[in-house]
Design a protein around this motif. Sequence first.
Motif, PDB file in Angstrom:
ATOM      1  N   TYR A   1       0.242  -5.025  -4.761  1.00  0.00           N
ATOM      2  CA  TYR A   1       1.258  -4.820  -3.564  1.00  0.00           C
ATOM      3  C   TYR A   1       2.326  -5.529  -3.739  1.00  0.00           C
ATOM      4  N   ARG A   2       2.918  -5.696  -4.825  1.00  0.00           N
ATOM      5  CA  ARG A   2       4.216  -6.626  -4.854  1.00  0.00           C
ATOM      6  C   ARG A   2       5.268  -5.560  -4.588  1.00  0.00           C
TER       7      ARG A   2
ATOM      8  N   GLU B   1       1.098  -0.484  -6.584  1.00  0.00           N
ATOM      9  CA  GLU B   1       1.006   0.848  -5.896  1.00  0.00           C
ATOM     10  C   GLU B   1       2.364   1.136  -5.499  1.00  0.00           C
ATOM     11  N   GLY B   2       2.906   2.377  -5.738  1.00  0.00           N
ATOM     12  CA  GLY B   2       4.249   2.854  -5.863  1.00  0.00           C
ATOM     13  C   GLY B   2       4.370   4.240  -5.409  1.00  0.00           C
ATOM     14  N   ILE B   3       5.488   4.477  -5.051  1.00  0.00           N
ATOM     15  CA  ILE B   3       5.987   6.049  -4.890  1.00  0.00           C
ATOM     16  C   ILE B   3       6.922   6.479  -5.594  1.00  0.00           C
ATOM     17  N   GLU B   4       7.088   7.836  -6.134  1.00  0.00           N
ATOM     18  CA  GLU B   4       7.834   8.406  -6.765  1.00  0.00           C
ATOM     19  C   GLU B   4       8.641   9.150  -5.468  1.00  0.00           C
TER      20      GLU B   4
ATOM     21  N   CYS C   1       0.741  -1.129   0.061  1.00  0.00           N
ATOM     22  CA  CYS C   1       0.048  -0.004   0.152  1.00  0.00           C
ATOM     23  C   CYS C   1       0.927   1.523   0.057  1.00  0.00           C
ATOM     24  N   PHE C   2       0.560   2.047  -1.050  1.00  0.00           N
ATOM     25  CA  PHE C   2       1.495   3.359  -0.993  1.00  0.00           C
ATOM     26  C   PHE C   2       1.521   4.312   0.018  1.00  0.00           C
TER      27      PHE C   2
ATOM     28  N   GLN D   1       1.428  -7.483   1.315  1.00  0.00           N
ATOM     29  CA  GLN D   1       2.032  -6.725   2.242  1.00  0.00           C
ATOM     30  C   GLN D   1       0.762  -6.789   3.516  1.00  0.00           C
ATOM     31  N   GLY D   2       1.060  -7.220   4.576  1.00  0.00           N
ATOM     32  CA  GLY D   2      -0.053  -7.160   5.430  1.00  0.00           C
ATOM     33  C   GLY D   2      -1.274  -7.967   4.922  1.00  0.00           C
ATOM     34  N   ASN D   3      -2.469  -6.951   5.113  1.00  0.00           N
ATOM     35  CA  ASN D   3      -3.631  -7.560   4.797  1.00  0.00           C
ATOM     36  C   ASN D   3      -3.935  -7.397   3.087  1.00  0.00           C
ATOM     37  N   ASP D   4      -3.082  -6.703   2.600  1.00  0.00           N
ATOM     38  CA  ASP D   4      -3.327  -6.376   1.098  1.00  0.00           C
ATOM     39  C   ASP D   4      -2.805  -7.617   0.342  1.00  0.00           C
ATOM     40  N   LEU D   5      -3.506  -7.935  -0.394  1.00  0.00           N
ATOM     41  CA  LEU D   5      -3.234  -9.072  -1.534  1.00  0.00           C
ATOM     42  C   LEU D   5      -3.247  -8.717  -3.002  1.00  0.00           C
TER      43      LEU D   5
END
Length: 164
Positions: free
Chosen positions: A92-93, A52-55, A13-14, A84-88
């Motif tokens: 969420y890679r 979901e990423g970040i710059e 999650c970003f 990651q955590g509850n995120d599938l």
Amino acid sequence: MSTYKKAYIAGGCFWGMEDLFRTQNGIKDTEVGYLGGQNENPTYKNHPGHAEGIEITYDANETTFKHILDYFFRIHNPTTIDRQGNDLGSSYRSTIFFQNEEEKEDAKELIKIVNDSNKWDADVVTTLEPFTKFWAAEPEHQDYLVRKPDGYTCHFERFTDSFI
């Protein structure tokens, strides 16, 4: 001449990644968004294949790409595939989006260091993907945990000491 550079990573999650990176030395700006997917102009509800990423905008006089990756490997679990955590799901890679061969080699080096450290119970599954384009997420996702400090995150510092 500016010493500002950009780095692109994804690790779940970003919101949580952005919140932790924003306070690190040398980080000048963060923006959440979508990377590595199949459609143009992705949205939160329609981003097939995108992570979901970040710059991250950073000052190369104050920090390095390797230090950014070092922190990246300490704030998310790089040993889980598409989770990651509850995120599938593939959104969420754990991925490093490299912009050139130097970044790719730095990423490979850090993955080896992390694996050799045996701090995680399994090997790193973080993928290396060539950077193509960053699509900024909708305004309601930017600075989410600043606006909603009790909001959801699965990110935290798992290790305080550096891998490098």
